[in-house]
Design a protein around this motif. Structure first.
Motif, mmCIF file in Angstrom:
data_model
loop_
_atom_site.group_PDB
_atom_site.id
_atom_site.type_symbol
_atom_site.label_atom_id
_atom_site.label_comp_id
_atom_site.label_asym_id
_atom_site.label_seq_id
_atom_site.Cartn_x
_atom_site.Cartn_y
_atom_site.Cartn_z
ATOM 1 N N GLN A 40 4.825 -16.958 -4.246
ATOM 2 C CA GLN A 40 3.950 -16.062 -3.490
ATOM 3 C C GLN A 40 4.314 -14.601 -3.657
ATOM 4 O O GLN A 40 3.449 -13.752 -3.820
ATOM 5 C CB GLN A 40 4.007 -16.413 -1.998
ATOM 6 C CG GLN A 40 3.035 -15.630 -1.131
ATOM 7 C CD GLN A 40 1.600 -16.043 -1.372
ATOM 8 O OE1 GLN A 40 1.280 -17.227 -1.384
ATOM 9 N NE2 GLN A 40 0.716 -15.078 -1.599
ATOM 10 N N TRP A 41 5.592 -14.282 -3.596
ATOM 11 C CA TRP A 41 6.014 -12.880 -3.518
ATOM 12 C C TRP A 41 6.809 -12.418 -4.729
ATOM 13 O O TRP A 41 7.333 -11.309 -4.728
ATOM 14 C CB TRP A 41 6.840 -12.651 -2.233
ATOM 15 C CG TRP A 41 6.113 -13.037 -0.981
ATOM 16 C CD1 TRP A 41 6.335 -14.136 -0.212
ATOM 17 C CD2 TRP A 41 5.006 -12.334 -0.370
ATOM 18 N NE1 TRP A 41 5.444 -14.162 0.843
ATOM 19 C CE2 TRP A 41 4.622 -13.070 0.773
ATOM 20 C CE3 TRP A 41 4.311 -11.161 -0.664
ATOM 21 C CZ2 TRP A 41 3.575 -12.689 1.610
ATOM 22 C CZ3 TRP A 41 3.268 -10.773 0.167
ATOM 23 C CH2 TRP A 41 2.909 -11.528 1.286
ATOM 24 N N GLY A 42 6.933 -13.261 -5.742
ATOM 25 C CA GLY A 42 7.733 -12.900 -6.907
ATOM 26 C C GLY A 42 9.220 -12.964 -6.590
ATOM 27 O O GLY A 42 9.643 -13.626 -5.635
ATOM 28 N N ARG A 43 10.032 -12.246 -7.374
ATOM 29 C CA ARG A 43 11.480 -12.281 -7.151
ATOM 30 C C ARG A 43 11.832 -11.743 -5.758
ATOM 31 O O ARG A 43 11.206 -10.788 -5.288
ATOM 32 C CB ARG A 43 12.187 -11.447 -8.224
ATOM 33 C CG ARG A 43 12.391 -12.196 -9.548
ATOM 34 C CD ARG A 43 12.525 -11.252 -10.711
ATOM 35 N NE ARG A 43 11.202 -10.763 -11.100
ATOM 36 C CZ ARG A 43 10.917 -9.497 -11.424
ATOM 37 N NH1 ARG A 43 11.871 -8.584 -11.432
ATOM 38 N NH2 ARG A 43 9.689 -9.154 -11.731
ATOM 39 N N LYS A 56 6.571 -8.232 -4.574
ATOM 40 C CA LYS A 56 5.174 -7.960 -4.224
ATOM 41 C C LYS A 56 4.966 -7.170 -2.944
ATOM 42 O O LYS A 56 3.896 -6.591 -2.766
ATOM 43 C CB LYS A 56 4.382 -9.273 -4.166
ATOM 44 C CG LYS A 56 4.216 -9.863 -5.569
ATOM 45 C CD LYS A 56 3.053 -10.812 -5.665
ATOM 46 C CE LYS A 56 2.998 -11.415 -7.072
ATOM 47 N NZ LYS A 56 2.264 -12.677 -7.109
ATOM 48 N N ASP A 57 5.945 -7.177 -2.021
ATOM 49 C CA ASP A 57 5.710 -6.376 -0.812
ATOM 50 C C ASP A 57 6.754 -5.284 -0.592
ATOM 51 O O ASP A 57 6.721 -4.595 0.428
ATOM 52 C CB ASP A 57 5.541 -7.248 0.438
ATOM 53 C CG ASP A 57 6.852 -7.811 0.990
ATOM 54 O OD1 ASP A 57 7.876 -7.792 0.291
ATOM 55 O OD2 ASP A 57 6.834 -8.292 2.147
ATOM 56 N N ALA A 218 5.240 -0.022 10.228
ATOM 57 C CA ALA A 218 4.607 -0.419 8.970
ATOM 58 C C ALA A 218 4.547 -1.943 8.936
ATOM 59 O O ALA A 218 5.355 -2.615 9.578
ATOM 60 C CB ALA A 218 5.407 0.106 7.784
ATOM 61 N N SER A 219 3.611 -2.481 8.162
ATOM 62 C CA SER A 219 3.409 -3.933 8.088
ATOM 63 C C SER A 219 4.074 -4.496 6.845
ATOM 64 O O SER A 219 3.659 -4.176 5.729
ATOM 65 C CB SER A 219 1.913 -4.248 8.044
ATOM 66 O OG SER A 219 1.333 -3.972 9.287
ATOM 67 N N ILE A 220 5.086 -5.326 7.048
ATOM 68 C CA ILE A 220 5.865 -5.894 5.945
ATOM 69 C C ILE A 220 5.817 -7.412 6.060
ATOM 70 O O ILE A 220 6.487 -8.003 6.913
ATOM 71 C CB ILE A 220 7.319 -5.388 5.996
ATOM 72 C CG1 ILE A 220 7.338 -3.841 6.039
ATOM 73 C CG2 ILE A 220 8.104 -5.922 4.791
ATOM 74 C CD1 ILE A 220 8.710 -3.239 6.243
ATOM 75 N N SER B 225 0.601 -13.192 6.665
ATOM 76 C CA SER B 225 1.117 -11.874 6.274
ATOM 77 C C SER B 225 1.387 -10.950 7.459
ATOM 78 O O SER B 225 2.026 -9.912 7.299
ATOM 79 C CB SER B 225 0.205 -11.147 5.279
ATOM 80 O OG SER B 225 -0.786 -10.363 5.949
ATOM 81 N N GLY B 226 0.884 -11.292 8.636
ATOM 82 C CA GLY B 226 1.136 -10.469 9.818
ATOM 83 C C GLY B 226 0.227 -9.272 9.969
ATOM 84 O O GLY B 226 0.182 -8.650 11.017
#
Lengths: 276, 276
Positions: A40-43, A56-57, A218-220, B225-226
């Motif tokens: 989903q998010w890569g490494r 990715k985030d 912030a949205s993480i 993802s929130g």
């Protein structure tokens, strides 16, 4: 066989991610370091079982810990990052042309090396000639460098283990002294849904030391609850008094001059945390 | 024995919550309905394996789907909720003294009954004399009620199964016709981190039908993802032109007049989604 990595973000709740493979695993002098490849998010870099960053985030955290302070200070030349061994904050800092020197004070040299090897998109600026990478205790560094920095960013792990001292009032006082007379600092300060007591305490500590204290969010996605806070202490410049029209809109994915002030507009329950 | 409920929010990622017990389980005419007691978030309503709401974070979704539109319309009297069988949006709507009638059009009567039994904090307003609960297909209801509503809220499940039609252009056109000449509608439109294509398509559809189209966000920990989006279509009133100082600040935990406009200030990657 399906492999899933589950982080219990609290005793009773967590996230779970399917992994393609484990890229690296070691125990350094300070912590367990894992690098896994998630679908989903890569490494994903995991320290002591806690997600630090993902391909990715990562842009959210690294842009938002950096650009608010660097766009509030009118001419930041010398910047310090305490922690942040993956290099993401450094990458954002050197986007600001005024910056002449960015010091990374990371206690665990292995985090830097593992990030360089497996997260080159994030660590890419650590070799920049303006960047001074020091494997050193950040607390010691600030005590040895008074009246030195325009901006200091505290890019720490969670307030357990090696990072406990980075959430203490004495540390914020030390940062105050390491800043120049118009300096600004920002610390990551966890989730308002899950760490309200910590946020309240840190905000009060910073309010007693700095003439200007502000909290923004912030949205993480991969951090607990998905909503994250940063607390800013400033000796002179107020982020809410910046002229957004004057800010340069360089290459970012989350931060923009248009959100520079709106991120300080807090949900009511977060506002209420700050009232003590 | 520890029991954990895991929702795979995507094929490769999910959340997991320790549960104290299963309170209810049934298969209705439309979907699987589960009510579980989690230790982190309290009671949790799960439809077809997807978290709909929890006691501890429901305030975000229910306040944010409701108050932006109801505070943008100067005098909302008649309001429709399509879906929303848990009653949370209705509870928020009737906080507005101008509201004379709030119609709930929920296709699955069992969701209403299970919510009344296990989520009384959320369903508490369904018996209010101003509320008209109808177990009916919302699409049919809007086609039979032209030029009727001041505000329509689409409080749907995910765009799979029974809710697919609630994300279609024809439906947004039908809502346009069910609204009065100065009406406003809001739909929940998923996560910008995970559903960018859907958000772009819905925003473009709504932009072609309504003179004013706007997207805003809210942070909902138990949703994928929130970070969540809501898309607003308005025939006349612009939420960004509201005088925040004139808004009543009644009892809420997330919404406040101070965030009424700032929630429309989007992270750059979300802004870019809307550019098509």
């Amino acid at each position: 066989m399906e492999l899933w990595y589950t982080e219990k973000q609290t005793e009773n709740y967590g996230i779970t991610a399917k992994i393609a493979k484990t890229l690296h695993k070691e125990t350094s002098e300070f912590q367990e370091i894992d690098m896994i490849e998630t679908l989903q998010w890569g490494r994903m870099l995991v320290l002591d079982g806690m997600v630090m960053t993902t391909i990715k985030d990562e842009f959210v955290y690294h842009e938002m810990i950096s650009h608010i302070a660097l766009h509030t200070h009118p001419n930041p030349k010398k910047v310090l990052v305490v922690g942040g061994g993956d290099g993401g904050a450094i990458r954002e800092i050197i986007k600001h042309p005024s910056v002449e020197k960015a010091v990374l004070a990371e206690i665990d040299g292995r985090v830097i090396e593992v990030s360089k090897q497996y997260l080159p998109e994030i660590a890419c600026a650590l070799g920049d000639p303006r960047v001074d990478v020091q494997v050193i205790d950040g607390i010691k560094h600030i005590h040895e460098n008074k009246n030195t920095y325009d901006v200091i960013l505290v890019d720490s792990t969670e307030p357990v283990g090696p990072a406990v001292g980075l959430f203490a009032r004495d540390f914020y006082q030390g940062i105050y002294e390491a800043l120049k007379e118009d300096g600004i600092f920002v610390a990551q300060t966890e989730s308002p849904f899950l760490n309200g007591d910590l946020i309240r305490r840190v905000y009060q500590d910073i309010s007693t030391i700095y003439p200007i204290a502000r909290l923004y969010t912030a949205s993480i996605p991969t951090y607990p609850s998905g909503l994250w806070t940063f607390t800013l202490g400033s000796k002179k410049y107020d982020p809410l008094e910046v002229d957004e029209a004057q800010l340069k809109d360089f290459e970012t994915k989350y931060y923009s001059p248009r959100i520079h002030k709106s991120v300080f507009q807090l949900p009511k329950f977060v506002e209420n945390l700050l009232k003590g």
